[in-house]
Design an enzyme around this catalytic site. Sequence first.
Site, PDB file in Angstrom:
ATOM      1  CB  SER A 276      28.110  51.413  40.098  1.00 14.79           C
ATOM      2  OG  SER A 276      27.466  50.408  39.326  1.00 14.79           O
ATOM      3  CE  LYS A 277      29.394  44.141  44.005  1.00 14.02           C
ATOM      4  NZ  LYS A 277      28.858  42.832  44.420  1.00 14.02           N
ATOM      5  NE  ARG A 278      24.313  48.003  36.227  1.00  6.10           N
ATOM      6  CZ  ARG A 278      23.055  48.366  35.997  1.00  6.10           C
ATOM      7  NH1 ARG A 278      22.796  49.574  35.532  1.00  6.10           N
ATOM      8  NH2 ARG A 278      22.067  47.519  36.231  1.00  6.10           N
ATOM      9  CD  GLN A 279      31.837  53.732  39.376  1.00  2.83           C
ATOM     10  OE1 GLN A 279      30.991  53.884  40.238  1.00  2.83           O
ATOM     11  NE2 GLN A 279      33.028  54.306  39.449  1.00  2.83           N
ATOM     12  CG  PHE A 283      35.713  44.794  39.926  1.00  3.17           C
ATOM     13  CD1 PHE A 283      35.063  44.015  40.864  1.00  3.17           C
ATOM     14  CD2 PHE A 283      34.966  45.405  38.929  1.00  3.17           C
ATOM     15  CE1 PHE A 283      33.693  43.843  40.812  1.00  3.17           C
ATOM     16  CE2 PHE A 283      33.593  45.238  38.871  1.00  3.17           C
ATOM     17  CZ  PHE A 283      32.957  44.453  39.822  1.00  3.17           C
TER      18      PHE A 283
END
Length: 508
Positions: A276-279, A283
């Site tokens: 998840s990009k919330r992780q 990135f």
Amino acid sequence: MRLLCRVLLPAVRQGARGVTGGPQKEIRVRFAPSPTGFLHLGGLRTALYNYLFAKKHGGAFILRLEDTDRSRLVPGAAEGIEDMLEWAGIPPDESPRRGGLYGPYEQSQRLSLYHEAVQTLLERGAAYRCFCTPQRLELMKKEALRSRQTPRYDNRCRHLTSSQVQEKLAKNLPFVVRFQLPSGAHSFQDLVYGWTHHDVASVEGDPVILKGDGFPTYHLANVVDDYKMAVSHVLRGEEWLISTTKHLLLYRALGWQPPEYAHLPLLLNKDGSKLSKRQGDIFIQHFVQKGYMPETLLDIITNCGSGFAGNQIGRTIPELIQQYNLQSISTHSALLDMDRLPEFNRVHLTRWIEGADTRAQLVAELQTLLQEKYKDVTFEKEYIERILVLRKGHLNLLTDLLSPDYSYLWIRPSVQQEDLHRLSSEATEIGSLVVRILQNSHNVTGLEVLSTELKSHLQQLRATKYSTSMKLLRLLLSGLQTGPSVAEMILSLGPEESIIRLQKALLK
């Protein structure tokens, strides 16, 4: 059905363009992210698989930015994506930054191509203008959800007559353009998932291909761009597998030859959950800031998946290119165990330390980091290189050497006399003994020799155990109770610096 398959995928009948057999054609693949966020591990994996495929077959790797969703663009994301590809060692051959014969490489600069394709579809009756208001579409969606059905457009405007369309255009009513989905199941062959078929018209309404703001949707733009950029193979995530039928139908309606498709299985967390990009830690910038090496990320994201010769640690890009085999990619999701990332990085860092050229790069990088941290101290390259060689195999990250555990390498510690005598009443004798050993410099010829020399003398002490002597000497040299062996500390610091530290502490 067979006739339709031939129309949709003539490339399958001819072979995979020199890869799975058939006539040799130029291999061109693309990585086409949306700059609505920064590059993450899943995107890096897709880019890597495309890069390896291109290099394996002497082709071109293209970076194309799909920036038509103007409301979600993130400032700096476009530049950041290309920066991270270059950092990872998989730079594109053609891109917004590098240019190329098939540019521009940003969709927002290619609007005329999409409008031309839309006009062709309108003229052929394969697309139509839809004047339905957002309010009507929202009501349809709510009603479908209330009835526990999948929301879908009812294709109402498909049935407008040409005079009705002209009347609405004369009133300047806003509209979108929709693609008219043919009915029935349509098959295609995916190079990973095999033969697949979807009856898209039965489960969804006609898709929008041109929005009211004049920008295309993904479905149209990627088809137009792949064709205009002569893309031979599309390697992308399996989440696009179900949309491929729509894309192939667009190719057929435009009368264009489609590329080959290979959909890559998902990259998941080790517990099977989605990345998840919330992780924040998925990135690529996160790993750059933490000091991980590019090869480490490429290694770990290929180690957990298929397409290579077994799960090995320490593979470099040339080795990945050599082993890469599209036909061996399975449909099983790849489970990413990021807990092993330090282990992977240690392997690659060790390899860099062992190579003369790469070790020189590490020395220069560490020298810069040290100068930033210890602004008033100068560190010689030869000294830094000695530290790296001695710590080879023990460091997970180059930045480990900036931690408090290694501060003794860069600044002299402050040692309290009471701490020394608490360990041994023979502290002065032990320190003096080691000073004499070091002053006889021919004994300091290597780690094993020095360790043996220290042990043979210190074991002769009556009042202090050998292990206690080592703790004392470690404290004298580093100010630490734990750490590398005393012999390694001496070889790291050098005999002269070690003598200075021993004498300084003992003369207090």
